[in-house]
Each structure stands twice: as C-alpha cells, then as structure tokens.
Design an enzyme around this catalytic site. Structure first.
Site, mmCIF file in Angstrom:
data_model
loop_
_atom_site.group_PDB
_atom_site.id
_atom_site.type_symbol
_atom_site.label_atom_id
_atom_site.label_comp_id
_atom_site.label_asym_id
_atom_site.label_seq_id
_atom_site.Cartn_x
_atom_site.Cartn_y
_atom_site.Cartn_z
ATOM 1 N N ASP A 118 -3.811 -15.651 4.260
ATOM 2 C CA ASP A 118 -3.992 -14.219 4.492
ATOM 3 C C ASP A 118 -5.438 -13.899 4.877
ATOM 4 O O ASP A 118 -6.370 -14.311 4.189
ATOM 5 C CB ASP A 118 -3.611 -13.485 3.192
ATOM 6 N N HIS A 119 -5.625 -13.152 5.954
ATOM 7 C CA HIS A 119 -6.957 -12.656 6.369
ATOM 8 C C HIS A 119 -8.007 -13.745 6.591
ATOM 9 O O HIS A 119 -9.167 -13.572 6.175
ATOM 10 C CB HIS A 119 -7.497 -11.643 5.354
ATOM 11 N N GLY B 38 -6.423 -2.551 -1.311
ATOM 12 C CA GLY B 38 -7.069 -2.515 -2.623
ATOM 13 C C GLY B 38 -6.811 -1.283 -3.459
ATOM 14 O O GLY B 38 -7.516 -1.053 -4.434
ATOM 15 N N HIS C 94 0.049 -3.895 5.895
ATOM 16 C CA HIS C 94 -0.925 -4.339 4.886
ATOM 17 C C HIS C 94 -1.243 -3.167 3.974
ATOM 18 O O HIS C 94 -1.051 -2.011 4.337
ATOM 19 C CB HIS C 94 -2.215 -4.823 5.566
ATOM 20 N N GLY C 95 -1.743 -3.491 2.766
ATOM 21 C CA GLY C 95 -2.169 -2.427 1.847
ATOM 22 C C GLY C 95 -1.007 -1.653 1.253
ATOM 23 O O GLY C 95 -1.138 -0.469 0.934
ATOM 24 N N SER D 158 0.350 -1.691 -1.660
ATOM 25 C CA SER D 158 0.217 -1.244 -3.058
ATOM 26 C C SER D 158 -0.136 0.237 -3.128
ATOM 27 O O SER D 158 0.206 0.907 -4.096
ATOM 28 C CB SER D 158 -0.889 -2.024 -3.779
ATOM 29 N N ASN E 232 2.870 -6.518 2.779
ATOM 30 C CA ASN E 232 1.878 -7.249 1.981
ATOM 31 C C ASN E 232 1.547 -6.509 0.689
ATOM 32 O O ASN E 232 1.126 -5.347 0.730
ATOM 33 C CB ASN E 232 0.592 -7.425 2.785
ATOM 34 N N VAL E 233 1.719 -7.206 -0.439
ATOM 35 C CA VAL E 233 1.435 -6.620 -1.755
ATOM 36 C C VAL E 233 0.441 -7.513 -2.473
ATOM 37 O O VAL E 233 0.686 -8.717 -2.633
ATOM 38 C CB VAL E 233 2.727 -6.502 -2.596
ATOM 39 N N THR F 220 -2.892 -5.894 -4.682
ATOM 40 C CA THR F 220 -3.505 -5.174 -5.798
ATOM 41 C C THR F 220 -2.490 -4.712 -6.847
ATOM 42 O O THR F 220 -2.753 -4.821 -8.055
ATOM 43 C CB THR F 220 -4.292 -3.957 -5.259
HETATM 44 ZN ZN LIG Z 1 -4.262 -7.248 4.299
#
Ligand SMILES: [Zn+2]
Length: 301
Positions: free
Chosen positions: A104-105, A199, A226-227, A229, A248-249, A251
């Site tokens: 990831d990233h 985050g 993404h992000g 959460s 994508n999960v 945090t």
């Molecule tokens: Zn991400």
C-alpha cells in the site's frame, strides 16, 4: 497501451488458478472475484502484525468473503517488509477463501521491487504527489514490473489527503485526466479522490457520488476508495452502488483494538496479556466482518 509481458501475465494467472483446481493463496487482485462489473467491493485491510493478519483471515472465513491483507509503509517501518509479507503468506495459505497480499502507498520503485521479489501479489504505487507526467511514467514502470511477476498494480490519480482537513476541488480526481491515466499506465485498479481523507478516527465525511458515477462510466479499471474509515456507512453503500470496487480500511481497525485494550487494561489489570490480545483480535474480527457485509463481499468467496 499493451505491454510486451501481457501475454505471459495472463498465462501466469491461469496456471495459478488451474493448480489444485481452485485459487491458490495468496492471489493477486484479479483473482479475488471482484471486477468493475460486480455489484460489490472487496475490502483492503491494513495489517501491522499478527493481531491484524489473523482477524482479517478469520473474518474472511466467517463471511465467506475474499479479502486483501495490505502492507503499508508505516507498518514496514514498524515490523519490516520481509517479516510482514512472510507472515501474510503463511497465514493466507491456511485458508481456502481468496486472500491477496498488497503493498500500500509505495512511493519509490525500490520498495516495489523488493516486495515483488519477496512474492507479494499486488502493489500500489502512489505518485499522487508527483507531477502528472512523472506519475504516469513511474506508475507505468510499476505496472510492467508487477505484471512480469504475475502481480497486479494499483495507481492513484487525484489526492486523498492525510489529517483533519477537507478535500479541495483541485485535489479531487479530474475525470479527463483519470481516463487518460488509466489508459496510458494500464493499471489494474485505480484509486480516485472523491472527498475522503486518510487517518480519520471517526466517520464524518461524505463523498462526491456524481463524480464517482462519471468516473465509473468512463474507466474500465475497478475504482478504489482510500480513507474509508472516515466515511459514513450510507456513503460507503452508495459508493459501491456507484462503482467503487476496492475499499481501503486502516485507521478504523486500529481504533477498535486500541479502544478495547484501553478499557481491558483499566478493568482487568491482572489479566494475561495474551488473553487481552486474543479478545482484542475478536473485536477486530467483528469489525472487519461488519465491513465485509457493508461492502457486499460476504458469500462471494
Ligand atoms: Zn490510502
């Protein structure tokens, strides 16, 4: 763009499937059963140690859902690239539900190379902070490197920021650029910016669903959120209906484990740490299983 290794890459995937008559774990993102046409999304869950790897696989078995074990850069700094990938590979082989291991990233080609050499099945190159042409160029290289290893590749166009900020219009994905980016790079999955932020400890953001509908109409590669959460459940559901295929999960799962352990340590100071962690893993498993149902991936393995 058709690259020279494409034919071999397709053969790689079929050989992978034919062995034993079913998908052999770990697999790449194209072997999870999800595509731009499926009315559900696969969950990508960031793992940092065994206390996250096991819950992802347990939830996948409980829900009969495919899942992605994602190795992010902070976790690599914390545990090391090889220990994390190796642990994921060993645990993934214990189950028959499709499990992919995904970087990831990654922001440099060396890390991508190392992860592919260790046998990772999928890599995301994040060139979102680069200029457009440099992002195209480096992502194209990552796609070629990944395909030559039988792995899949994800790229990102638009910026999904970190921290307590809102996403500006300029950071959101530009449809014309995204169409061109997907075609030129040949990415298997494409991360787009629709309003979510990395985050976030609580869910509060909404997404630009009209922009998503426009992107989905024009881009054949499955789209990635993404992000997640920080995104409220209703918006996640709408995003799946409008074309998001990988979520994508990260945090949110850390929060579940930390909240549980904080109260456990306070209320049971004499308990054995392994019992605490075991109970903590159950909470993380429940949270992942709930998300799989929300994404519609339950019973899709
Ligand atoms: Zn991400």
């Amino acid at each position: 763009m058709v690259n020279f290794s494409h034919g071999w890459w397709v053969i790689f995937q079929y050989v992978h499937i034919i062995k034993k008559g079913h998908i052999m774990n770990p697999c790449n993102l194209n072997q999870l059963g999800v595509s731009s046409k499926t009315p559900w999304a696969v969950g990508h869950f960031n793992i940092h140690n065994m206390e996250f790897i096991r819950p992802v696989v347990r939830a996948a078995e409980q829900e009969k859902s495919p899942a992605i074990l994602a190795v992010g850069m902070l976790s690599v700094k914390y545990m090391g690239l090889e220990p994390l990938i190796t642990a994921c590979q060993i645990i993934a082989k214990e189950t028959n539900v499709p499990i992919a291991i995904h970087l990831d990233h990654a922001r440099d080609l060396n890390t991508v190379r190392q992860a592919l050499d260790l046998g990772i099945n999928s890599v995301m190159f994040d060139g979102s902070s680069l200029g457009y042409e440099e992002n195209v160029e480096k992502t194209t290289q990552v796609v070629q490197m990944a395909h030559a290893s039988g792995a899949t590749a994800e790229g990102e166009i638009g910026i999904v920021p970190h921290g307590d900020i809102t996403v500006s219009k300029d950071d959101m994905t530009d449809p014309a650029k995204a169409v061109e980016f997907a075609a030129r790079t040949g990415v298997d999955f494409l991360a787009v910016s629709l309003g979510s932020v990395h985050g976030m400890k609580t869910a509060g953001t909404s997404l630009n669903q009209e922009l998503l509908q426009e992107l989905y109409k024009q881009i054949p590669a499955p789209l990635v959120l993404h992000g997640a959460s920080g995104v409220v459940d209703a918006h996640i559901k709408d995003a799946v209906a409008n074309g998001i295929r990988k979520i994508n999960v990260n945090t949110g799962l850390k929060v579940v484990l930390k909240d549980f352990l904080s109260s456990r340590f306070k209320n049971n100071p004499e308990s054995d740490l392994l019992d605490d962690l075991d109970l903590g893993m159950n909470r993380v498993t429940e949270s992942i299983a709930r998300r799989m149902r929300l994404f519609g991936s339950s019973n899709k393995a």
